[in-house]
Design an enzyme around this catalytic site. Structure first.
Site, PDB file in Angstrom:
ATOM      1  NE  ARG A   1     -46.367   0.741  -0.682  1.00  0.00           N
ATOM      2  CZ  ARG A   1     -46.215  -0.101   0.324  1.00  0.00           C
ATOM      3  NH1 ARG A   1     -46.830  -1.276   0.299  1.00  0.00           N
ATOM      4  NH2 ARG A   1     -45.462   0.213   1.357  1.00  0.00           N
TER       5      ARG A   1
ATOM      6  CD  GLU B   1     -42.513 -10.940   9.356  1.00  0.00           C
ATOM      7  OE1 GLU B   1     -42.879 -10.564   8.238  1.00  0.00           O
ATOM      8  OE2 GLU B   1     -43.065 -10.574  10.429  1.00  0.00           O
TER       9      GLU B   1
ATOM     10  CE  LYS C   1     -47.147 -11.558   8.722  1.00  0.00           C
ATOM     11  NZ  LYS C   1     -45.745 -11.242   9.032  1.00  0.00           N
TER      12      LYS C   1
ATOM     13  NE  ARG D   1     -42.593 -12.916   4.312  1.00  0.00           N
ATOM     14  CZ  ARG D   1     -42.689 -12.004   5.263  1.00  0.00           C
ATOM     15  NH1 ARG D   1     -43.831 -11.364   5.455  1.00  0.00           N
ATOM     16  NH2 ARG D   1     -41.657 -11.724   6.044  1.00  0.00           N
TER      17      ARG D   1
ATOM     18  CG  ASP E   1     -46.273  -8.749  14.544  1.00  0.00           C
ATOM     19  OD1 ASP E   1     -45.341  -8.552  15.336  1.00  0.00           O
ATOM     20  OD2 ASP E   1     -46.100  -9.128  13.375  1.00  0.00           O
TER      21      ASP E   1
ATOM     22  CG  HIS F   1     -39.372  -5.565   7.521  1.00  0.00           C
ATOM     23  ND1 HIS F   1     -39.012  -6.691   6.824  1.00  0.00           N
ATOM     24  CD2 HIS F   1     -40.728  -5.644   7.682  1.00  0.00           C
ATOM     25  CE1 HIS F   1     -40.079  -7.430   6.575  1.00  0.00           C
ATOM     26  NE2 HIS F   1     -41.135  -6.818   7.090  1.00  0.00           N
TER      27      HIS F   1
ATOM     28  CD  GLU G   1     -36.482  -7.282   5.164  1.00  0.00           C
ATOM     29  OE1 GLU G   1     -35.975  -6.160   5.342  1.00  0.00           O
ATOM     30  OE2 GLU G   1     -36.772  -8.051   6.102  1.00  0.00           O
TER      31      GLU G   1
ATOM     32  CG  ASP H   1     -45.305 -12.666  12.813  1.00  0.00           C
ATOM     33  OD1 ASP H   1     -46.128 -13.537  13.140  1.00  0.00           O
ATOM     34  OD2 ASP H   1     -45.573 -11.697  12.085  1.00  0.00           O
TER      35      ASP H   1
ATOM     36  CB  THR I   1     -46.125 -16.557  16.855  1.00  0.00           C
ATOM     37  OG1 THR I   1     -46.950 -16.051  15.810  1.00  0.00           O
ATOM     38  CG2 THR I   1     -45.157 -15.473  17.297  1.00  0.00           C
TER      39      THR I   1
ATOM     40  CD  GLU J   1     -42.165  -9.590  14.497  1.00  0.00           C
ATOM     41  OE1 GLU J   1     -42.748  -9.079  15.484  1.00  0.00           O
ATOM     42  OE2 GLU J   1     -42.747  -9.936  13.457  1.00  0.00           O
TER      43      GLU J   1
ATOM     44  CD  GLN K   1     -47.740 -11.224   4.678  1.00  0.00           C
ATOM     45  OE1 GLN K   1     -46.793 -12.023   4.739  1.00  0.00           O
ATOM     46  NE2 GLN K   1     -47.667 -10.020   5.198  1.00  0.00           N
TER      47      GLN K   1
ATOM     48  CB  THR L   1     -39.303  -7.819  10.195  1.00  0.00           C
ATOM     49  OG1 THR L   1     -40.357  -8.780  10.045  1.00  0.00           O
ATOM     50  CG2 THR L   1     -37.989  -8.448   9.779  1.00  0.00           C
TER      51      THR L   1
END
Length: 452
Positions: A159, A215, A269, A253, A143, A150, A389, A249, A273, A217, A256, A375
């Site tokens: 961040r 996600e 993850k 969260r 992946d 994204h 998001e 995917d 899938t 993809e 994760q 994503t």
């Protein structure tokens, strides 16, 4: 991709004698994707061995039957025999030449003016009478993280002073996923358990995921591989791509966020899938190639990732959509709610660059390997490709037509991904659905029933 890559199979006015193909939103005669299916028998079970087929409108042309019909010769026959197997690995290992030869012959046989209609009609299986299977035996799944919007949006959540890490614009970021947990569209799954933390308690607990996400993809199926230690040159990388699919995917969260330091995703993850069933070939997507573009001031790709032809036409122009239908919405007949409308144009790296980079240290790819793009979000909230998001990390509520609200995916929710390739002068084609329903977490110590 230039006009030299287009031929009569892309003629937007070409009809088929399979009536449901004419004007079909996803599978007109200009598409002709490959997949694997079994026929249903009256009890609702499946009968016969899985084998390859070509989707045409609301029918599947049985490629095993076609390979035995006497209607094919030469390279097209060799390709059809390879496609008659329970997985398509052998077909896609043959490379672009046999795949193209079979496409051209299929187009001829299914065209409105062909004389073998009666014989071919007996080889058609209505989609409603078939069960699709995973098209490939997947050896490895990688992946990537090529959706720059994204990366920026998620980076900003965690961040805000440094959302995009400095290596992003130099190297295609990726991680190795779990091939055994890749499932075909329509396979539902149970909410995963895992270690997670909750506010005001620094110690983790083991419990069902609370922040389940999707996600959006693009999936990339690998065809011919390479020998270990022999990198695939960027100039040749596209020749190793057998086709494309949609890929969800699914991501836990909360699991994760706890497990990802310092080595990245693992169980968050690897539980499920989802991929769409039909392999959309590079030939079908030839009219929808696009230039790769980078913002002014961004660094040029390093030489091993830089190819003028790839930069000019290595991208894809495919519209991507995410739909959500809760259990209550489905019971009431309420149409699914669109969560996102995005595009493959938001890929920062091309699929050929992914192949070249993956093999650049000597890794050997094999037919049937699967890549996820990462994503593919757009720059605005209506084009975000994940609830992480859309809900700003669970802080914002998504309001649905049913009056329900969501921050993350709840039990009973059905997430569907769709894709549409459209361009003036070309017949539009689609990928089919990439769909799954989230079932409640399994009660530990109990085996889930077949109906759960």
């Amino acid at each position: 991709m230039t006009a030299a890559n287009l031929d009569h199979t892309h003629d937007p006015a070409a009809p088929s004698w399979v009536e449901s193909a004419n004007g079909h939103l996803d599978f007109p005669i200009q598409n002709l994707p490959f997949g694997v299916f079994q026929e249903r028998i009256p009890a609702g079970l499946t009968g016969g061995e899985a084998r390859g087929g070509t989707r045409i409108g609301d029918e599947i042309l049985d490629l095993r039957a076609l390979s035995r019909s006497g209607l094919l010769t030469g390279t097209a026959l060799a390709a059809a025999r390879a496609a008659a197997e329970p997985r398509l690995n052998e077909l896609f290992n043959l490379g672009a030449g046999p795949r193209k030869a079979l496409r051209i012959k299929l187009f001829q046989l299914l065209s409105a003016d062909d004389g073998d209609r009666e014989k071919l009609s007996s080889m058609l299986v209505p989609v409603r009478n078939a069960v699709v299977r995973l098209p490939m035996e997947i050896g490895d799944y990688t992946d990537f993280y090529v959706g720059i919007n994204h990366a920026i949006t998620v980076g900003t959540l965690f961040r805000p002073d440094n959302p995009l890490l400095p290596n992003y614009k130099w190297v295609p970021i990726g991680y190795h996923g779990r091939a055994s947990s890749v499932h075909v569209s329509g396979d539902d799954f149970h909410r995963p358990h895992g270690q997670l933390t909750v506010p005001d308690n620094p110690a983790p607990s083991y419990q069902p995921c609370r922040s389940l996400d999707f996600e959006l993809e693009l999936g990339v199926w690998i065809g011919p591989g390479n020998q270990a230690g022999q990198p695939i040159l960027i100039e040749n990388a596209a020749d190793h791509i057998a086709g494309y699919c949609l890929l969800n995917d699914w991501s836990a969260r909360d699991i994760q966020s706890w497990e990802s330091q310092p080595l990245g995703p693992f169980l968050s993850k690897s539980f499920h899938t989802t991929v769409s069933a039909w392999v959309i070939t590079p030939e079908a997507l030839a009219p929808f190639r696009a230039a790769m573009s980078r913002p002014i001031g961004d660094p040029d790709p390093l030489p091993y990732l830089d190819c003028a032809d790839d930069q000019q036409a290595g991208g894809l122009d495919v519209q991507l959509e995410v739909l959500l239908a809760t259990a209550a919405m489905r019971a009431a007949g309420v149409a699914p709610h669109r969560l996102s409308l995005s595009s493959t144009r938001h890929m920062y790296w091309s699929t050929a660059q992914l192949v070249a980079h993956h093999t650049s240290a000597g890794c050997d790819l094999r037919p049937g390997d699967l890549f996820g793009s990462g994503t593919l979000s757009g720059p605005t909230v209506d084009a975000y490709g994940s609830l992480l998001e859309i809900s700003s990390g669970g802080r914002d509520v998504v309001r649905l037509p049913s009056g329900e609200t969501r921050t993350y995916v709840q039990d009973g929710d059905e997430i569907t991904l769709r894709a549409r390739a459209e361009r003036s002068g070309a017949a539009s084609i689609g990928f089919g659905e990439c769909r799954a329903v989230v079932l409640p977490a399994v009660v530990l110590g109990k085996t889930p029933s077949p109906d759960s």
